[in-house]
Design a protein around this motif. Structure first.
Motif, PDB file in Angstrom:
ATOM      1  N   LEU A 255       5.034   7.501   2.303  1.00 54.65           N
ATOM      2  CA  LEU A 255       5.145   6.558   1.174  1.00 54.65           C
ATOM      3  C   LEU A 255       3.813   5.845   0.882  1.00 54.65           C
ATOM      4  CD1 LEU A 255       8.691   4.981   1.609  1.00 54.65           C
ATOM      5  CD2 LEU A 255       8.042   7.107   0.520  1.00 54.65           C
ATOM      6  N   SER A 256       3.867   4.916  -0.086  1.00 56.74           N
ATOM      7  CA  SER A 256       2.628   4.376  -0.670  1.00 56.74           C
ATOM      8  C   SER A 256       1.714   3.637   0.313  1.00 56.74           C
ATOM      9  CB  SER A 256       2.969   3.444  -1.830  1.00 56.74           C
ATOM     10  OG  SER A 256       3.825   2.401  -1.397  1.00 56.74           O
TER      11      SER A 256
ATOM     12  N   SER B  24       8.817   8.936  -7.930  1.00 53.88           N
ATOM     13  CA  SER B  24       8.762   7.481  -7.731  1.00 53.88           C
ATOM     14  C   SER B  24       8.069   6.823  -8.912  1.00 53.88           C
ATOM     15  CB  SER B  24       7.974   7.235  -6.442  1.00 53.88           C
ATOM     16  OG  SER B  24       7.458   5.926  -6.399  1.00 53.88           O
ATOM     17  N   ILE B  25       8.296   5.498  -9.044  1.00 50.38           N
ATOM     18  CA  ILE B  25       7.529   4.710 -10.021  1.00 50.38           C
ATOM     19  C   ILE B  25       6.043   4.728  -9.677  1.00 50.38           C
ATOM     20  CG2 ILE B  25       9.380   3.134 -10.721  1.00 50.38           C
ATOM     21  CD1 ILE B  25       8.013   1.118  -8.625  1.00 50.38           C
TER      22      ILE B  25
ATOM     23  N   TYR C  18      -0.170   8.452  -2.654  1.00 46.37           N
ATOM     24  CA  TYR C  18       1.264   8.735  -2.786  1.00 46.37           C
ATOM     25  C   TYR C  18       1.600   9.015  -4.260  1.00 46.37           C
ATOM     26  CZ  TYR C  18       6.298   7.458  -2.814  1.00 46.37           C
ATOM     27  OH  TYR C  18       7.668   7.423  -2.980  1.00 46.37           O
TER      28      TYR C  18
ATOM     29  N   PRO D 271      12.821   3.626  -8.289  1.00 48.92           N
ATOM     30  CA  PRO D 271      12.153   2.331  -8.081  1.00 48.92           C
ATOM     31  C   PRO D 271      12.195   2.025  -6.574  1.00 48.92           C
ATOM     32  CG  PRO D 271      14.153   2.151  -9.457  1.00 48.92           C
ATOM     33  CD  PRO D 271      14.165   3.502  -8.827  1.00 48.92           C
ATOM     34  N   GLY D 272      11.818   0.819  -6.152  1.00 47.57           N
ATOM     35  CA  GLY D 272      11.954   0.432  -4.751  1.00 47.57           C
ATOM     36  C   GLY D 272      13.423   0.444  -4.365  1.00 47.57           C
TER      37      GLY D 272
ATOM     38  N   GLY E  51       6.454   1.647   2.727  1.00 49.32           N
ATOM     39  CA  GLY E  51       6.401   1.478   1.275  1.00 49.32           C
ATOM     40  C   GLY E  51       5.911   0.091   0.879  1.00 49.32           C
ATOM     41  N   THR E  52       5.598  -0.070  -0.421  1.00 45.41           N
ATOM     42  CA  THR E  52       5.145  -1.356  -0.955  1.00 45.41           C
ATOM     43  C   THR E  52       6.346  -2.238  -1.310  1.00 45.41           C
ATOM     44  OG1 THR E  52       3.213  -0.234  -1.795  1.00 45.41           O
ATOM     45  CG2 THR E  52       3.714  -2.354  -2.801  1.00 45.41           C
ATOM     46  N   THR E  53       7.483  -1.613  -1.576  1.00 41.16           N
ATOM     47  CA  THR E  53       8.673  -2.382  -1.961  1.00 41.16           C
ATOM     48  C   THR E  53       9.513  -2.781  -0.742  1.00 41.16           C
ATOM     49  OG1 THR E  53       9.871  -0.316  -2.333  1.00 41.16           O
ATOM     50  CG2 THR E  53       8.798  -1.296  -4.246  1.00 41.16           C
TER      51      THR E  53
ATOM     52  N   TRP F 219       1.650  -0.820 -10.531  1.00 39.71           N
ATOM     53  CA  TRP F 219       2.948  -0.244 -10.917  1.00 39.71           C
ATOM     54  C   TRP F 219       3.607  -1.050 -12.042  1.00 39.71           C
ATOM     55  CZ3 TRP F 219       5.379   0.671  -5.347  1.00 39.71           C
ATOM     56  CH2 TRP F 219       4.700   1.734  -4.741  1.00 39.71           C
TER      57      TRP F 219
HETATM   58  C1  AKB Z   1       7.100   2.684  -1.951  1.00 37.75           C
HETATM   59  O1  AKB Z   1       7.073   1.442  -2.043  1.00 37.75           O
HETATM   60  O2  AKB Z   1       6.137   3.384  -1.616  1.00 37.75           O
HETATM   61  C2  AKB Z   1       8.390   3.387  -2.338  1.00 37.75           C
HETATM   62  C3  AKB Z   1       8.383   3.810  -3.769  1.00 37.75           C
HETATM   63  C4  AKB Z   1       8.443   2.799  -4.839  1.00 37.75           C
HETATM   64  O3  AKB Z   1       8.352   4.968  -4.044  1.00 37.75           O
HETATM   65  N1  AKB Z   1       9.506   2.543  -2.075  1.00 37.75           N
END
Ligand code: AKB
Length: 328
Positions: A87-88, A126-127, A151, A179-180, A191-193, A287
Motif C-alpha cells: 500500500l501507499s 485505489s483513489i 503505489y 477509497p480508504g 496505508g495512508t488512510t 489525493w
Molecule cells: C492506502 O491508504 O494506501 C489505501 C488506499 C487508499 O488505497 N488504503
C-alpha cells in the motif's frame, strides 16, 4: 445431464492475499455466496491459516508464478481475486519492491487468466491513481491522474493493463478504485488512510490518539460492509453491464480527522486527539477530497449504505468482540 450443467456453473475461487484487511472479510463473503468448498484462501504467511477455518487455506507467494499456475490448474480455479499489494505508505519506503510486487503479480494473474481462459478476475485499484493535478472535489471517472506515489503509479499502470487484457484477449477483469477502507474485523497495514481505523481502537482503550494527518485533511473513505457489497455486486453483475474495464470510481463518505474525532466523541466525550502530521500528509494532500461514482451507480446499481455516524456506531459496538481494548 442436469448434474453436468450444475457442475459447469460452479465457480472455484482463488483469493490471493486473503489475510489482508479486505481479504479477511471478502473471503468469508465469497464462501457464503459460492459455498465453503468453492473458495481457496491463500496468503504468504502460514500464521494466517487460523483465520480460515471455514474454507481451504494454502500458503502461496504470488511472486512464485509456477506455484500459482500449479494451484490454479490442479484445483480447476475459475475466478481469481488478486488482493495482494504493497500500500501507499509502505510503498514510499520500499518503492522498487512495491512496483515489482504490485505489477509482476498482476501480470502473472492476467497471463494465467488469458492462457487458461479463466471466467473472471477481480483486482482492486485505489483513489491513489489520482494525483495533485486531479480535480479534488467530486473527482470524475475520467480525468488527469499523474499519481506521485509508487503505489498510485502501480495502480494506474495496473488499470491500463486490465483494460488491455480485456480489449486484446477478452479477459473478464473487473476492478474498483477503493477509497480508504475502514472495518473492525481486521487491521489495515501500510496505508495512508489507516488512521481512520486506529482511531477507534484508541477511543475504546480510552487513550489519546496521535493522528498522523492534519485535522482538515479530507479523504474519501468507505465502511467495509459497503466495500464487500460493492465488490460482490460488481463481480456478479452481467458482463454487458460492466462498461469500464480499467477501474470504477467508488464513493462511500468523505471526512477529515476532526470530523471522525467528533463523531466518536458523541459516544466517548473524554476522548482526546493530537495532530502530528508525518510523511503521509503529503500522500493525503495528493489525493481527492471526494469522488464522483455516478458511473458505478448507472452501470451496475451501486449505492452505499453507511455514513460517518452510522459507521461509528457500528464499529464502537462490534470492535471489542474482535479486538478487546488494550492500553499502550
Ligand atoms: C492506502 O491508504 O494506501 C489505501 C488506499 C487508499 O488505497 N488504503
Amino acid at each position: 445431464m442436469e448434474a453436468f450443467l450444475i457442475d459447469c456453473q460452479m465457480e472455484k475461487i482463488l483469493v490471493i492475499g486473503a489475510a489482508g484487511q479486505l481479504g479477511s472479510e471478502l473471503t468469508k463473503a465469497l464462501a457464503d455466496l459460492h459455498g465453503n468448498d468453492q473458495v481457496i484462501a491463500t496468503d504468504l504467511n502460514e500464521s494466517a491459516r487460523s483465520k480460515f477455518d471455514f474454507c481451504r487455506f494454502e500458503v502461496l507467494d504470488v511472486m512464485n508464478k509456477e506455484a500459482l499456475e500449479s494451484l490454479v490448474r490442479s484445483e480447476g480455479v475459475t475466478q481469481i481475486y488478486h488482493l495482494a499489494a504493497v500500500l501507499s505508505a509502505t510503498g514510499e519506503k520500499k518503492p522498487l519492491f512495491a512496483w515489482q510486487l504490485n505489477m509482476e503479480s498482476l501480470l502473472s494473474v492476467l497471463e494465467l487468466a488469458k492462457n487458461l481462459k479463466l471466467n473472471k478476475i477481480y483486482w482492486p485499484s485505489s483513489i491513489a491513481v489520482f494525483g495533485p493535478n486531479t480535480p479534488k472535489i467530486n473527482t470524475p471517472q475520467f480525468c488527469v491522474k499523474e499519481p506521485n506515489t509508487v503505489y498510485g503509479i502501480s495502480k494506474q499502470a495496473g488499470e491500463r493493463w486490465c483494460e488491455y487484457y480485456f480489449e486484446k484477449y477478452g479477459v473478464d477483469v473487473r476492478s474498483l478504485r477503493y477509497p480508504g477502507l475502514i472495518g473492525y474485523k481486521s487491521l489495515p497495514g501500510g496505508g495512508t488512510t489507516d488512521y481512520a481505523v486506529e482511531i477507534y481502537h484508541k477511543a475504546l482503550a480510552e487513550e489519546k490518539f496521535n493522528c498522523f494527518l492534519k485535522e482538515d485533511s479530507s479523504l474519501p473513505m468507505m465502511y467495509m460492509p459497503d466495500a464487500i457489497k460493492a465488490t460482490i455486486d460488481l463481480m456478479e453483475a452481467p458482463k454487458e453491464s460492466i462498461k469500464i474495464r480499467s477501474s470504477y470510481n467508488l464513493a462511500g463518505m468523505s471526512f477529515t480527522p476532526k470530523e471522525i474525532f467528533e463523531s466518536i466523541k458523541k459516544h466517548h466525550p473524554d476522548f482526546e486527539i493530537e495532530y502530528i502530521p508525518d510523511f503521509r500528509q503529503a500522500i493525503a494532500d495528493s489525493w481527492p477530497d471526494s469522488i464522483d461514482d455516478s458511473r458505478a451507480r448507472e452501470d451496475w446499481g451501486w449505492k452505499p449504505d453507511y455514513n460517518l455516524d452510522t459507521m461509528t456506531q457500528d464499529i464502537l459496538k462490534n470492535l471489542p468482540d474482535y479486538f478487546p481494548p488494550v492500553k499502550g
